[in-house]
Design a protein around this motif. Structure first.
Motif: not given
Length: 122
Positions: A24, A53, A57, A64, A67, A70, A99, A116, A118
């Motif tokens: 997070e 990000l 990551l 990405k 993720v 968000a 999101r 975010f 993930a």
């Protein structure tokens, strides 16, 4: 719990890994060490957020596509949400996470802040 990218300039970590499976992070459009956001408006701030990000990551060994959720906080939600949506589509392409967007009163001249979550592999 593991902390990624602790920033001594600010009283929080760039990201936290919970139970080894969930990362997070909350990011702003400020480059590390800066006290103001990048210039160019909400779209440029979100692009800087996505740059940060990607680094976080990569440090966690994912990209990405990991993720899953968000939260986007906008100083001027009605004015900037269309611009944000275009950058969002460019970045996430065919793999957009869940999101939520909120209109908030941001600090330090920011137009965008983003959080975010993930999922990390076993």
């Amino acid at each position: 719990m593991e902390f990624i990218g602790s920033n001594l300039d600010r009283p929080f970590s760039s990201a936290v890994i919970h139970s080894g499976r969930t990362l997070e992070t909350v990011l702003t459009g400020m480059k590390p060490g800066a006290t103001t956001p990048v210039e160019g408006g909400a779209a440029m701030e979100l692009r800087e957020i996505f740059r940060q990000l990607d680094e976080i990551l990569a440090t966690a060994g994912v990209d990405k596509t990991s993720v899953c959720s968000a939260r986007i906080y906008l100083q001027h939600v009605n004015r900037d949400v269309g611009e944000i949506n275009e950058v969002w589509k460019e970045y996430f392409g065919t793999h957009p996470p869940n999101r939520r967007c909120y209109g908030v009163d941001l600090q330090s001249g920011m137009l965008v802040e983003a959080g975010f979550v993930a999922e990390l592999p076993d």
